[in-house]
Design a protein around this motif. Structure first.
Motif, mmCIF file in Angstrom:
data_model
loop_
_atom_site.group_PDB
_atom_site.id
_atom_site.type_symbol
_atom_site.label_atom_id
_atom_site.label_comp_id
_atom_site.label_asym_id
_atom_site.label_seq_id
_atom_site.Cartn_x
_atom_site.Cartn_y
_atom_site.Cartn_z
ATOM 1 N N SER A 1 1.069 -1.226 0.006
ATOM 2 C CA SER A 1 -0.100 -0.139 0.001
ATOM 3 C C SER A 1 0.825 1.247 -0.145
ATOM 4 O O SER A 1 0.438 2.492 -0.268
ATOM 5 C CB SER A 1 -0.872 0.105 1.146
ATOM 6 N N GLU B 1 2.436 0.367 7.102
ATOM 7 C CA GLU B 1 1.587 0.201 6.053
ATOM 8 C C GLU B 1 1.056 1.604 5.815
ATOM 9 O O GLU B 1 0.969 2.426 6.968
ATOM 10 C CB GLU B 1 0.279 -0.500 6.666
ATOM 11 N N LYS C 1 -1.841 4.514 4.745
ATOM 12 C CA LYS C 1 -3.394 4.851 4.390
ATOM 13 C C LYS C 1 -3.429 6.147 3.862
ATOM 14 O O LYS C 1 -2.756 6.976 3.881
ATOM 15 C CB LYS C 1 -3.653 4.948 5.999
#
Length: 184
Positions: free
Chosen positions: A102, A133, A135
């Motif tokens: 991501s 990760e 976002k």
């Protein structure tokens, strides 16, 4: 005996933490205080495993596997050594850090609204990241930081967690806060 293991997940086929393979066939999984399943977990995420184990570190059986990131928030800076600052926390990335698909090539990309960091803190207040990760703004519902309170000023309702100054004058204290809801 009783087993408690804390560390990053290094593999599956049950779950492997700190080199020990735990049988998870009857384990309860929790992510961010919500019921979950093993399929939701990823290599590099830091977990706490509670269960049983033989004295020779074999026959490990997990009863619970719990996960909660150590910090989630925007990247405010990256220094020349690749150390991120997230909510005042220094986050060190190594060659062993798992970076999720991501994430774009650079963690200071303006399309990243927040990073979710899994890892362990050291005695100097730095976080050794085991997984990161990324976002988007639509995926971020809250920021989070875990650490040790310092510079408590109860009269002004402020404290610090490493480089983050927190004003809790309008806060509702979470019932999971160590020391209870009336004490910081």
């Amino acid at each position: 005996g009783v087993a408690v293991g804390a560390g990053p997940i290094t593999g599956f086929g049950s779950i492997i933490v700190n080199g020990i393979t735990y049988d998870t066939s009857s384990a309860t999984f929790t992510r961010d205080d919500n019921p979950s399943s093993q399929e939701d977990f990823k290599v590099g995420e830091t977990v706490i495993v509670k269960g049983t184990i033989e004295d020779d570190n074999t026959g490990a059986v997990a009863e619970t596997v719990e996960l909660d990131e150590i910090v989630e928030g925007p990247v405010s800076s990256i220094n020349e050594f690749g150390v991120l600052t997230v909510l005042g926390q220094a986050v060190t990335i190594s060659l062993d850090t798992a970076v999720d698909d991501s994430c774009p090539a650079s963690l200071d990309d303006p399309g990243i609204a927040a990073v979710e960091v899994y890892g362990t803190g050291d005695g100097n207040g730095s976080i050794a990241a085991t997984r990161i990760e990324c976002k988007t703004a639509l995926e971020v519902d809250e920021y989070e930081v875990n650490g040790t309170v310092s510079n408590l000023n109860a009269g002004n309702f402020t404290f610090s967690i490493n480089g983050l100054q927190v004003d809790y004058s309008s806060a509702v204290i979470d019932d999971n806060f160590p020391g209870g809801t009336s004490t910081i």
